[in-house]
Design a protein around this motif. Structure first.
Motif, PDB file in Angstrom:
ATOM      1  N   GLY A 182      57.598  42.177  35.719  1.00 26.44           N
ATOM      2  CA  GLY A 182      56.419  41.772  36.467  1.00 26.44           C
ATOM      3  C   GLY A 182      55.345  42.836  36.516  1.00 26.44           C
ATOM      4  N   LEU A 183      55.182  43.550  35.412  1.00 27.65           N
ATOM      5  CA  LEU A 183      54.198  44.627  35.343  1.00 27.65           C
ATOM      6  C   LEU A 183      52.980  44.182  34.553  1.00 27.65           C
ATOM      7  N   GLU A 184      51.828  44.643  35.014  1.00 23.77           N
ATOM      8  CA  GLU A 184      50.571  44.316  34.330  1.00 23.77           C
ATOM      9  C   GLU A 184      49.771  45.605  34.144  1.00 23.77           C
ATOM     10  N   LEU A 185      49.331  45.848  32.934  1.00 22.71           N
ATOM     11  CA  LEU A 185      48.563  47.050  32.644  1.00 22.71           C
ATOM     12  C   LEU A 185      47.343  47.126  33.560  1.00 22.71           C
ATOM     13  N   GLU A 186      47.158  48.237  34.260  1.00 23.45           N
ATOM     14  CA  GLU A 186      46.051  48.424  35.194  1.00 23.45           C
ATOM     15  C   GLU A 186      44.779  48.741  34.412  1.00 23.45           C
ATOM     16  N   LYS A 187      43.722  47.943  34.630  1.00 25.30           N
ATOM     17  CA  LYS A 187      42.498  48.101  33.833  1.00 25.30           C
ATOM     18  C   LYS A 187      41.241  48.295  34.672  1.00 25.30           C
ATOM     19  N   GLU A 188      41.358  48.256  35.989  1.00 28.03           N
ATOM     20  CA  GLU A 188      40.169  48.355  36.827  1.00 28.03           C
ATOM     21  C   GLU A 188      39.943  49.781  37.337  1.00 28.03           C
TER      22      GLU A 188
END
Length: 237
Positions: free
Chosen positions: A75-81
Motif C-alpha cells: 500500500g505504498l505510493e511514491l511521494e511526489k508533492e
C-alpha cells in the motif's frame, strides 16, 4: 601529469589499506612538488566528488525501480508533492561539502490516517552517511524551522501519535527516534554503528565502491529491499 598523480593516489589507497602509513606519506609528497601537481590533485578530487554523487543517484534509481514491484503489495505510493529531501533535488550536489544533505526516496503509506489530517506515514530510504530505511511521520501543513517551507518532518513523535500509528504498524518494531517510528540498515541491523556490508557514501567504504559494478548494484538493491520487507514492511497492518 594527472595520470601520474592518479597513480600515486591509487598507491596510497592500496598501501594505506595495508596499514603502511609511511608509504602514504611519501606518496603524498608528490602533490607538494609543484603547484601543477597540487592543482591536478584538486581537479581529480572535484571529479571524484561528482562521480560519487552520480553513483549515489544510480543506487536510488535502482531502488525506485525495485520498489515499483513491491509498493502495491504494501500500500505504498511514491511521494511526489513534498519531494522532501528527495535524492533528485539539486541541493544534494553539496552532500560532500556539509555534514549531510540526507538524500532519500519517499513512499506514502496510503492507508495510514491520523486524527490530524495533515499527517502522513512514510516509508523512506535515506543516506545520512550510511544507507538505511524506515517508517517516518511527515506533516504536510507544518512549516519548516525557518518558516520558508510548507511540509516538514514531525520530530516529536508523542505517545499519542505512537498509539495512532499502531493501527498501521506493529508496536513491537517501533523504536521511535526523531521522525522515525522504526528503521534498519540493509543488513537488517537496527543498532547505529559502522558495518562493512552497509555502503558508507561519506567515506566510500568498499561496500559503496562495489556499487559501481552495475550487476553488483542491482543485486545489492534487490537484497536490501528484501531485508526492508522482512524487518519493516511486513509489519505494516
Amino acid at each position: 601529469m594527472k595520470s601520474i598523480v592518479m597513480q600515486y593516489i591509487d598507491n596510497i589507497h592500496v598501501f594505506s589499506d595495508e596499514g603502511d602509513k609511511r608509504f602514504m606519506e611519501r606518496s603524498l609528497e608528490v602533490l607538494y612538488e609543484s603547484p601543477d601537481y597540487f592543482g591536478a590533485g584538486i581537479e581529480i578530487e572535484r571529479s571524484m566528488k561528482t562521480a560519487k554523487l552520480g553513483l549515489m543517484r544510480l543506487v536510488f534509481d535502482d531502488f525506485k525501480e525495485e520498489m515499483e514491484i513491491i509498493a502495491p503489495q504494501y500500500g505504498l505510493e511514491l511521494e511526489k508533492e513534498a519531494v522532501y529531501y528527495s535524492y533528485e533535488e539539486k541541493q544534494h550536489d553539496k552532500f560532500y561539502d556539509t555534514y549531510s544533505t540526507y538524500p532519500g526516496l519517499n513512499y506514502v503509506v496510503k492507508k495510514a490516517k491520523f486524527k490530524e489530517g495533515s499527517l502522513q506515514m512514510w516509508f523512506r530510504i535515506e543516506v545520512e552517511h550510511n544507507l538505511y530505511a524506515g517508517i517516518t511521520l511527515f506533516d504536510t501543513e507544518l512549516l519548516s524551522q525557518d518558516g520558508k517551507q510548507k511540509g516538514y518532518q514531525v520530530d516529536n513523535i508523542t505517545e499519542n501519535l505512537i498509539d495512532e500509528a499502531t493501527q498501521y504498524l506493529d508496536r513491537d518494531v517501533m523504536t521511535s527516534s526523531d521522525w522515525w517510528f522504526t528503521w534498519c540498515y540493509p543488513n537488517g541491523k537496527h543498532q547505529d554503528d559502522y558495518y562493512d556490508d552497509v555502503p558508507d557514501f561519506r567515506h566510500m567504504n568498499q561496500c559503496a565502491i562495489n556499487l559501481v559494478d552495475r550487476q553488483y548494484r542491482k543485486n545489492f538493491v534487490r537484497n536490501a529491499v528484501k531485508v526492508f520487507e522482512e524487518h519493516i514492511l511486513k509489519y505494516l497492518r
